[in-house]
Design an enzyme around this catalytic site. Structure first.
Site: not given
Length: 220
Positions: A93-94
């Site tokens: 995930d960013k």
């Protein structure tokens, strides 16, 4: 089982495992509220191993607010090489703080150590005979902070955890730890891990196998 939210039903999730009430709150207020660490299943030879037999440089990166593909592109740009020479075992995930493995084909360890990329800490681990890939990851370990939860969130988390363990039979379903954040608001920190089934893992040995095939398709 309780029926799931309409949005979840739209993507094929019809029911929730637990009938317990949720804990409310907010997710991912800050990137540090969602942490993911890989459970590694890929070892390396020392850096002074033969580069001909072990051309890949294995590194561990701790990233804040980085998409995996974007970081790979930034890493290859910083090393002045093709993006195709950077590999990893799984995307992350960013909006999170993540720790994961990357490999760099025919990379210069000293150049990698000397990199200064924003919100990234890089540790060079050694050499391998092939690039890291899907299947080399044993699993992921999560720490998720939920802010401004209901007052009895701890009890609800315990009930939900018991239901998850009864359903999945996994002692690693996680635990929620109630606490207070810096503003005195109620929060819950959830720690858990997700392990990839053994059937889809690759053995973390014999790194020279497949090296010739890889090098024949490598983009310079």
């Amino acid at each position: 089982m309780r029926e799931s939210h309409p949005i979840e039903q739209a993507v094929g999730i019809d029911y929730a495992v637990s009938d317990a009430d949720g804990i409310g709150g907010e997710l991912r207020v800050d990137p540090e509220d969602f942490r993911v660490d890989e459970i590694e299943n890929f070892d390396a030879e020392p850096l002074d191993a033969d580069p001909g037999a072990y051309p890949e440089i294995l590194l561990r990166a701790t990233l804040r607010s980085w998409d995996t593909n974007d970081f790979a592109a930034r890493l290859s740009d910083a090393l002045d090489m093709s993006r195709e020479r950077v590999s990893w075992a799984g995307t992350k995930d960013k909006h999170a703080v993540t720790t994961q493995l990357f490999s760099v084909s025919d990379g210069d360890p000293d150049a990698i150590v000397g990199l200064d990329i924003r919100d990234a800490e890089i540790d060079v681990l050694g050499r391998t005979g092939r690039p890291i890939s899907f299947g080399d990851l044993h699993g992921n370990r999560f720490e998720i902070r939920v802010r401004e939860t209901v007052d009895d969130a701890g009890d609800r988390v315990s009930e939900i955890t018991d239901d998850l363990r009864a359903f999945g039979g996994d002692s690693d379903s996680g635990d929620g730890i109630p606490s207070d954040d810096d503003n005195g608001d109620s929060t819950v920190v959830w720690r858990s891990k997700l392990v990839r089934p053994a059937a889809v893992r690759q053995p973390a040995t014999d790194y020279s196998r497949g090296r010739a095939a890889y090098r024949s398709r490598r983009v310079a």
